[in-house]
Write a protein that holds these residues in place. Structure first.
Motif, mmCIF file in Angstrom:
data_model
loop_
_atom_site.group_PDB
_atom_site.id
_atom_site.type_symbol
_atom_site.label_atom_id
_atom_site.label_comp_id
_atom_site.label_asym_id
_atom_site.label_seq_id
_atom_site.Cartn_x
_atom_site.Cartn_y
_atom_site.Cartn_z
ATOM 1 N N VAL A 199 42.231 60.445 22.429
ATOM 2 C CA VAL A 199 40.658 60.499 22.139
ATOM 3 C C VAL A 199 39.978 59.170 21.335
ATOM 4 N N ILE A 200 38.871 58.580 21.426
ATOM 5 C CA ILE A 200 38.479 57.908 21.050
ATOM 6 C C ILE A 200 36.952 58.150 19.800
ATOM 7 N N VAL A 201 37.107 58.615 18.953
ATOM 8 C CA VAL A 201 36.071 58.788 18.037
ATOM 9 C C VAL A 201 35.299 57.444 17.613
ATOM 10 N N VAL A 202 33.333 57.490 17.789
ATOM 11 C CA VAL A 202 33.409 56.382 17.312
ATOM 12 C C VAL A 202 31.879 56.824 16.350
ATOM 13 N N ASP A 203 31.735 56.529 14.991
ATOM 14 C CA ASP A 203 30.685 57.367 14.127
ATOM 15 C C ASP A 203 30.337 55.831 14.487
ATOM 16 N N CYS A 204 29.217 55.669 14.608
ATOM 17 C CA CYS A 204 27.797 55.322 14.663
ATOM 18 C C CYS A 204 26.682 54.657 13.723
ATOM 19 N N ALA A 205 26.369 53.590 13.965
ATOM 20 C CA ALA A 205 25.642 53.048 13.091
ATOM 21 C C ALA A 205 24.535 53.696 13.012
#
Length: 149
Positions: free
Chosen positions: A128-134
């Motif tokens: 899993v890759i979790v991306v906390d976006c801008a």
């Protein structure tokens, strides 16, 4: 197959908290997880209670944090970006000298964030890759960048 989860929205709505909680849960379920921040505010490390690092670092067993330092990445990957920019500028009809003089690409930070995400996805090391976006506007520019280029 790696699952990629993007957390985006207006600033202050809790996307960093939701991304951190999701990453902790995924790792707790035994999935090798990396949580990546493309937000220059870098509050993800604070949410996880750890120090920020530009390289992936294990936070708890199975959970890794990577806060993309775009300035450092720009310095490290400038050769790749410069070659890409030269080709792009040549297609636009700019001469080589003018292309060489342009040192800052609009959207360079977005390109670097995409390159980092691509590296993680291609590595095949993560479940899993979790991306906390801008915030939303920046994330939309990030996601639209390949088509715009």
């Amino acid at each position: 197959m790696t699952r990629i989860l993007l957390f985006t929205g207006k600033g202050g709505v809790g996307k960093t908290t939701a991304a951190a909680a999701t990453a902790v849960r995924a790792a707790g379920e035994g999935l090798k997880t990396i949580v990546v921040s493309t937000d220059t505010a870098h509050s993800l490390a604070d949410a996880l209670g750890v120090a920020a690092k530009d390289e992936p670092a294990e936070v708890v067993p199975g959970l890794y944090l990577h806060q993309v330092d775009t300035q450092r990445a720009l310095e490290r990957q400038w050769g790749e970006l410069r070659d890409y920019a030269r080709g792009l500028f040549a297609e636009l009809g700019l001469d080589e000298i003018t292309a060489e003089e342009i040192t800052v690409l609009p959207g360079a930070e977005e390109v670097l964030a995409l390159l980092q995400l691509r590296e993680h996805a291609r590595a095949g090391a993560w479940d899993v890759i979790v991306v906390d976006c801008a915030p939303t506007a920046e994330t939309l520019r990030l996601l639209a960048l390949p088509e715009a280029l």
